[in-house]
Each structure stands twice: as C-alpha cells, then as structure tokens.
Design an enzyme around this catalytic site. Structure first.
Site, PDB file in Angstrom:
ATOM      1  N   HIS A 101      -5.677   3.559  -1.737  1.00 43.79           N
ATOM      2  CA  HIS A 101      -7.025   3.852  -1.228  1.00 43.79           C
ATOM      3  C   HIS A 101      -7.381   5.270  -1.656  1.00 43.79           C
ATOM      4  O   HIS A 101      -6.775   6.231  -1.187  1.00 43.79           O
ATOM      5  CB  HIS A 101      -7.011   3.714   0.306  1.00 43.79           C
ATOM      6  CG  HIS A 101      -8.350   3.884   0.952  1.00 43.79           C
ATOM      7  ND1 HIS A 101      -8.555   3.709   2.297  1.00 43.79           N
ATOM      8  CD2 HIS A 101      -9.565   4.223   0.442  1.00 43.79           C
ATOM      9  CE1 HIS A 101      -9.833   3.928   2.585  1.00 43.79           C
ATOM     10  NE2 HIS A 101     -10.451   4.245   1.475  1.00 43.79           N
ATOM     11  N   HIS A 159      -3.709  -4.662   7.479  1.00 50.26           N
ATOM     12  CA  HIS A 159      -3.816  -3.562   8.438  1.00 50.26           C
ATOM     13  C   HIS A 159      -2.909  -3.712   9.648  1.00 50.26           C
ATOM     14  O   HIS A 159      -2.981  -4.700  10.368  1.00 50.26           O
ATOM     15  CB  HIS A 159      -5.237  -3.290   8.928  1.00 50.26           C
ATOM     16  CG  HIS A 159      -5.425  -1.831   9.205  1.00 50.26           C
ATOM     17  ND1 HIS A 159      -5.041  -1.267  10.377  1.00 50.26           N
ATOM     18  CD2 HIS A 159      -5.870  -0.826   8.429  1.00 50.26           C
ATOM     19  CE1 HIS A 159      -5.260   0.035  10.324  1.00 50.26           C
ATOM     20  NE2 HIS A 159      -5.755   0.324   9.145  1.00 50.26           N
ATOM     21  N   GLY A 160      -2.054  -2.706   9.802  1.00 48.54           N
ATOM     22  CA  GLY A 160      -1.211  -2.585  10.993  1.00 48.54           C
ATOM     23  C   GLY A 160      -0.058  -3.566  11.092  1.00 48.54           C
ATOM     24  O   GLY A 160       0.568  -3.661  12.142  1.00 48.54           O
ATOM     25  N   GLU A 185     -10.760  -9.801   2.813  1.00 45.97           N
ATOM     26  CA  GLU A 185      -9.516  -9.380   3.454  1.00 45.97           C
ATOM     27  C   GLU A 185      -9.832  -9.223   4.935  1.00 45.97           C
ATOM     28  O   GLU A 185     -10.728  -8.457   5.307  1.00 45.97           O
ATOM     29  CB  GLU A 185      -8.986  -8.073   2.856  1.00 45.97           C
ATOM     30  CG  GLU A 185      -7.688  -7.640   3.547  1.00 45.97           C
ATOM     31  CD  GLU A 185      -6.907  -6.597   2.768  1.00 45.97           C
ATOM     32  OE1 GLU A 185      -6.926  -6.621   1.522  1.00 45.97           O
ATOM     33  OE2 GLU A 185      -6.267  -5.761   3.426  1.00 45.97           O
ATOM     34  N   ARG A 202      -7.103  12.565   0.970  1.00 44.79           N
ATOM     35  CA  ARG A 202      -6.025  13.023   1.844  1.00 44.79           C
ATOM     36  C   ARG A 202      -4.644  12.520   1.417  1.00 44.79           C
ATOM     37  O   ARG A 202      -3.644  13.118   1.748  1.00 44.79           O
ATOM     38  CB  ARG A 202      -6.299  12.633   3.294  1.00 44.79           C
ATOM     39  CG  ARG A 202      -6.271  11.143   3.531  1.00 44.79           C
ATOM     40  CD  ARG A 202      -6.395  10.826   4.996  1.00 44.79           C
ATOM     41  NE  ARG A 202      -7.760  11.016   5.471  1.00 44.79           N
ATOM     42  CZ  ARG A 202      -8.251  10.374   6.531  1.00 44.79           C
ATOM     43  NH1 ARG A 202      -7.475   9.555   7.227  1.00 44.79           N
ATOM     44  NH2 ARG A 202      -9.492  10.548   6.904  1.00 44.79           N
ATOM     45  N   THR A 234      -8.385   3.151   8.355  1.00 49.00           N
ATOM     46  CA  THR A 234      -9.575   2.302   8.345  1.00 49.00           C
ATOM     47  C   THR A 234      -9.656   1.515   9.657  1.00 49.00           C
ATOM     48  O   THR A 234      -8.868   0.608   9.888  1.00 49.00           O
ATOM     49  CB  THR A 234      -9.524   1.347   7.135  1.00 49.00           C
ATOM     50  OG1 THR A 234      -9.077   2.090   6.004  1.00 49.00           O
ATOM     51  CG2 THR A 234     -10.884   0.746   6.852  1.00 49.00           C
ATOM     52  N   GLY A 273       1.169  -1.494   4.330  1.00 46.95           N
ATOM     53  CA  GLY A 273       1.490  -0.149   3.873  1.00 46.95           C
ATOM     54  C   GLY A 273       2.374   0.643   4.804  1.00 46.95           C
ATOM     55  O   GLY A 273       3.584   0.743   4.609  1.00 46.95           O
ATOM     56  N   HIS A 274       1.769   1.164   5.867  1.00 43.04           N
ATOM     57  CA  HIS A 274       2.433   2.149   6.707  1.00 43.04           C
ATOM     58  C   HIS A 274       3.808   1.698   7.199  1.00 43.04           C
ATOM     59  O   HIS A 274       4.787   2.447   7.127  1.00 43.04           O
ATOM     60  CB  HIS A 274       1.520   2.495   7.902  1.00 43.04           C
ATOM     61  CG  HIS A 274       2.026   3.629   8.721  1.00 43.04           C
ATOM     62  ND1 HIS A 274       2.847   3.450   9.804  1.00 43.04           N
ATOM     63  CD2 HIS A 274       1.856   4.966   8.574  1.00 43.04           C
ATOM     64  CE1 HIS A 274       3.143   4.632  10.313  1.00 43.04           C
ATOM     65  NE2 HIS A 274       2.561   5.567   9.593  1.00 43.04           N
ATOM     66  N   GLU A 328      -8.609   0.242  -3.127  1.00 42.59           N
ATOM     67  CA  GLU A 328      -9.500   0.200  -1.960  1.00 42.59           C
ATOM     68  C   GLU A 328     -10.471   1.362  -2.094  1.00 42.59           C
ATOM     69  O   GLU A 328     -10.050   2.489  -2.358  1.00 42.59           O
ATOM     70  CB  GLU A 328      -8.694   0.379  -0.681  1.00 42.59           C
ATOM     71  CG  GLU A 328      -7.776  -0.759  -0.372  1.00 42.59           C
ATOM     72  CD  GLU A 328      -6.953  -0.464   0.871  1.00 42.59           C
ATOM     73  OE1 GLU A 328      -7.097   0.617   1.468  1.00 42.59           O
ATOM     74  OE2 GLU A 328      -6.163  -1.319   1.240  1.00 42.59           O
ATOM     75  N   ASN A 339       0.854  -1.183   0.000  1.00 43.23           N
ATOM     76  CA  ASN A 339       0.000   0.000   0.000  1.00 43.23           C
ATOM     77  C   ASN A 339       0.897   1.244   0.000  1.00 43.23           C
ATOM     78  O   ASN A 339       1.693   1.437   0.921  1.00 43.23           O
ATOM     79  CB  ASN A 339      -0.895  -0.049   1.243  1.00 43.23           C
ATOM     80  CG  ASN A 339      -1.844   1.128   1.316  1.00 43.23           C
ATOM     81  OD1 ASN A 339      -1.453   2.251   1.055  1.00 43.23           O
ATOM     82  ND2 ASN A 339      -3.083   0.881   1.682  1.00 43.23           N
ATOM     83  N   ARG A 389      -9.535   7.919  -1.037  1.00 39.13           N
ATOM     84  CA  ARG A 389     -10.507   8.315  -0.013  1.00 39.13           C
ATOM     85  C   ARG A 389     -11.378   9.475  -0.498  1.00 39.13           C
ATOM     86  O   ARG A 389     -10.954  10.258  -1.344  1.00 39.13           O
ATOM     87  CB  ARG A 389      -9.766   8.766   1.256  1.00 39.13           C
ATOM     88  CG  ARG A 389      -9.318   7.622   2.132  1.00 39.13           C
ATOM     89  CD  ARG A 389      -8.717   8.161   3.424  1.00 39.13           C
ATOM     90  NE  ARG A 389      -8.546   7.092   4.376  1.00 39.13           N
ATOM     91  CZ  ARG A 389      -9.455   6.740   5.289  1.00 39.13           C
ATOM     92  NH1 ARG A 389     -10.591   7.393   5.390  1.00 39.13           N
ATOM     93  NH2 ARG A 389      -9.212   5.751   6.102  1.00 39.13           N
ATOM     94  N   HIS A 404       0.942   6.226   1.780  1.00 38.44           N
ATOM     95  CA  HIS A 404       1.723   7.197   2.562  1.00 38.44           C
ATOM     96  C   HIS A 404       2.912   7.780   1.824  1.00 38.44           C
ATOM     97  O   HIS A 404       3.559   8.695   2.322  1.00 38.44           O
ATOM     98  CB  HIS A 404       2.071   6.606   3.928  1.00 38.44           C
ATOM     99  CG  HIS A 404       0.815   6.370   4.721  1.00 38.44           C
ATOM    100  ND1 HIS A 404      -0.046   7.404   5.031  1.00 38.44           N
ATOM    101  CD2 HIS A 404       0.233   5.243   5.192  1.00 38.44           C
ATOM    102  CE1 HIS A 404      -1.093   6.906   5.671  1.00 38.44           C
ATOM    103  NE2 HIS A 404      -0.953   5.599   5.780  1.00 38.44           N
ATOM    104  N   ARG A 431       4.114  18.731   0.997  1.00 37.68           N
ATOM    105  CA  ARG A 431       4.734  19.884   0.342  1.00 37.68           C
ATOM    106  C   ARG A 431       3.948  20.371  -0.877  1.00 37.68           C
ATOM    107  O   ARG A 431       4.319  21.362  -1.501  1.00 37.68           O
ATOM    108  CB  ARG A 431       6.148  19.513  -0.114  1.00 37.68           C
ATOM    109  CG  ARG A 431       7.175  19.562   0.974  1.00 37.68           C
ATOM    110  CD  ARG A 431       7.395  21.008   1.394  1.00 37.68           C
ATOM    111  NE  ARG A 431       8.185  21.097   2.584  1.00 37.68           N
ATOM    112  CZ  ARG A 431       9.510  21.235   2.591  1.00 37.68           C
ATOM    113  NH1 ARG A 431      10.174  21.283   1.467  1.00 37.68           N
ATOM    114  NH2 ARG A 431      10.155  21.311   3.727  1.00 37.68           N
TER     115      ARG A 431
HETATM  116  N1  PXP Z   1      -5.655  -3.373   3.753  1.00 40.52           N
HETATM  117  C1  PXP Z   1      -6.681  -2.494   3.819  1.00 40.52           C
HETATM  118  C2  PXP Z   1      -8.024  -2.942   3.336  1.00 40.52           C
HETATM  119  C3  PXP Z   1      -6.481  -1.186   4.305  1.00 40.52           C
HETATM  120  O1  PXP Z   1      -7.525  -0.335   4.377  1.00 40.52           O
HETATM  121  C4  PXP Z   1      -5.185  -0.794   4.699  1.00 40.52           C
HETATM  122  C5  PXP Z   1      -4.944   0.611   5.172  1.00 40.52           C
HETATM  123  O2  PXP Z   1      -5.286   1.513   4.199  1.00 40.52           O
HETATM  124  C6  PXP Z   1      -4.141  -1.728   4.601  1.00 40.52           C
HETATM  125  C7  PXP Z   1      -4.414  -3.016   4.148  1.00 40.52           C
HETATM  126  C8  PXP Z   1      -2.741  -1.399   4.978  1.00 40.52           C
HETATM  127  O3  PXP Z   1      -2.647  -1.091   6.338  1.00 40.52           O
HETATM  128  P1  PXP Z   1      -1.296  -0.540   6.943  1.00 40.52           P
HETATM  129  O4  PXP Z   1      -0.997   0.752   6.237  1.00 40.52           O
HETATM  130  O5  PXP Z   1      -1.597  -0.364   8.378  1.00 40.52           O
HETATM  131  O6  PXP Z   1      -0.240  -1.568   6.674  1.00 40.52           O
END
Ligand code: PXP
Length: 239
Positions: A44, A193-194, A152, A50, A102, A215-216, A71, A8, A46, A11, A19
């Site tokens: 994603h 996620h996370g 997912e 953002r 999310t 992602g993050h 997404e 993902n 949104r 970010h 910037r």
């Molecule tokens: N999967 C889905 C469906 C998500 O909404 C997100 C966050 O946008 C991720 C995976 C990735 O999550 P993270 O950035 O926490 O790794």
C-alpha cells in the site's frame, strides 16, 4: 478451486523505516514470500509514505516475475504513479491521513464517478482491478456497476469479533451473502484485513472467496518463528 494468498509486506517497511536504514529489505522478503508458495505481494503506497516508499514500488516492479497487488487511494497522483510502474493488480482503498490502518471499505456512493473513471483507466491497461468494500449487498451492486473485475471484502470487523470472542455470526452471514451474490453477478471475490489463523480458517469455508490478502499477522508471526534461529546464530558467533 485453489485459494490464493497475497502477502502484504507493508510492515516489513515499517520496521525498516524505524531505523531509516536498509534492513529488513521488503524486496528480499517479497522473494522469500513467493518462494514459500504465496501467490502475490500486496503493498500500500500511502499518501504519507509511512511504510512502503516509491523506491520500494520501483524496485519490486523492475522484477517482472513478482505479481504486485498495489493498494492505492482513489487519487489522481496515485494513478500517475501506478501507470508508470504497471503492477499486475490494483486494489482501490479508502485512505484517511490519521488512521492507523484502513478502517473500512470505500464510500462508493460518494466517490462513484471518480472510481468509475479510475477503473476505466486501469481496465484499459489490462491491470486487474479490485475495490475494497464493506460486506454490503448494495456496495457489491455498485462495484459491478462501476466496472471493477474484483471486490475485496473488508474483514476487519469480523476479525475483531472473532479475536475478542464476540458473536460474529451476523457479520459472517453478511460476508457469505455478499460473496455469493458477487460471484453470481460475475465479480471475483477477495477478502482482507485483520486476519489471523482462526479468522482465515473460518472465512476459508466460504467457497466464493478466491484470494486472501494478509499482512500484519504474518509479519508478526514471522518474528516469533524467526527469533529462536536468529538468537542462536548470535550465540554461536559470541561463544
Ligand atoms: N487488504 C487491504 C485492502 C488492506 O488495506 C490491508 C491493510 O493494508 C490488508 C488487506 C491487510 O490487512 P492486515 O495487515 O490487517 O492483514
């Protein structure tokens, strides 16, 4: 089975937008990510734009060799955009305007008919569909009923428990049960996620999970790993 990694890159766009200029460029990063062996690029779009903007989706979509996992909220404006750019994969996610990220899976009971209609549209277009759900057997059943190809599983809760050294076994058990059951009834299982290295190692033991969307943490780690090289490059220019 080869486990797939979707990265993902939201970010990268967050950093660029700080910037309002063009660097770092999500498109370039997407190419690097795929060159490094990842299987797909998750973005994603949104409602408040953002991070990822419409133009990012447009530019990424123009390169048909990039497998895009879009997404999106279950919203008819979003469907129009998705049908215009036709990503390889769609993951329907819940979206709240003021959330930082999310926060949980979809409320399938509340949005049943809307999600069913949306899945029908994308299935007809031969776009692989996925629903972002909490690890609940009931939600796995509803997902199947609504016609999605994949689910997912939201791994935010277990990731947090692992990171804060709390007992995560009951959550792990829920995820295992859901993954096993989902595969049994013909759904492909993804997780996201996370996640960091440790969470991924733990969840990767669940055979049924075929795809991880991260992602993050990857973007954060990339800064740590890239900063030495980048600072050295500047020192070389200056001295
Ligand atoms: N999967 C889905 C469906 C998500 O909404 C997100 C966050 O946008 C991720 C995976 C990735 O999550 P993270 O950035 O926490 O790794």
């Amino acid at each position: 089975m080869k486990k797939r990694l979707g990265v993902n890159i939201d970010h990268v766009a967050t950093l660029r937008n700080a910037r309002g200029e063009k660097h770092p460029d999500p498109y370039k990063i997407a190419l690097e990510v795929l060159k490094s062996g990842a299987d797909s690029i998750t973005i994603h779009l949104r409602e408040d734009r953002r991070h990822i903007k419409d133009n990012d989706l447009k530019i990424l979509s123009l390169n048909k060799s990039i497998p895009i996992n879009l997404e999106m909220a279950p919203d008819f404006k979003m469907i129009k955009i998705a049908l215009k750019y036709k990503p390889s994969f769609i993951c329907i996610v819940p979206e709240k305007r003021n959330e930082i990220t999310t926060e949980g899976g979809l409320n399938l009971k509340k949005n049943r008919s809307k999600i069913k209609k949306i899945l029908e549209i994308f299935n007809k277009e031969k776009i692989r569909t996925s629903l972002f759900i909490n690890p609940l057997l009931q939600d796995v059943n509803i997902s199947k009923e609504l016609g999605t190809k994949c689910i997912e599983i939201h791994t935010g809760k277990i990731s947090n428990q692992i990171k804060t050294k709390k007992n995560y076994f009951s959550q792990l058990n829920n995820i295992k049960k859901c993954a096993h059951y989902a595969q049994k009834i013909g759904l492909e299982v993804h997780a996201g996620h996370g996640m960091d290295y440790k969470t991924t190692k733990i969840l990767n033991r669940i055979q049924e999970i075929e795809e991880f969307n991260i992602g993050h943490f990857i973007i954060g780690e990339s800064i740590s790993h890239g900063i030495t090289k980048t600072v050295k490059k500047f020192i070389k220019i200056l001295r």
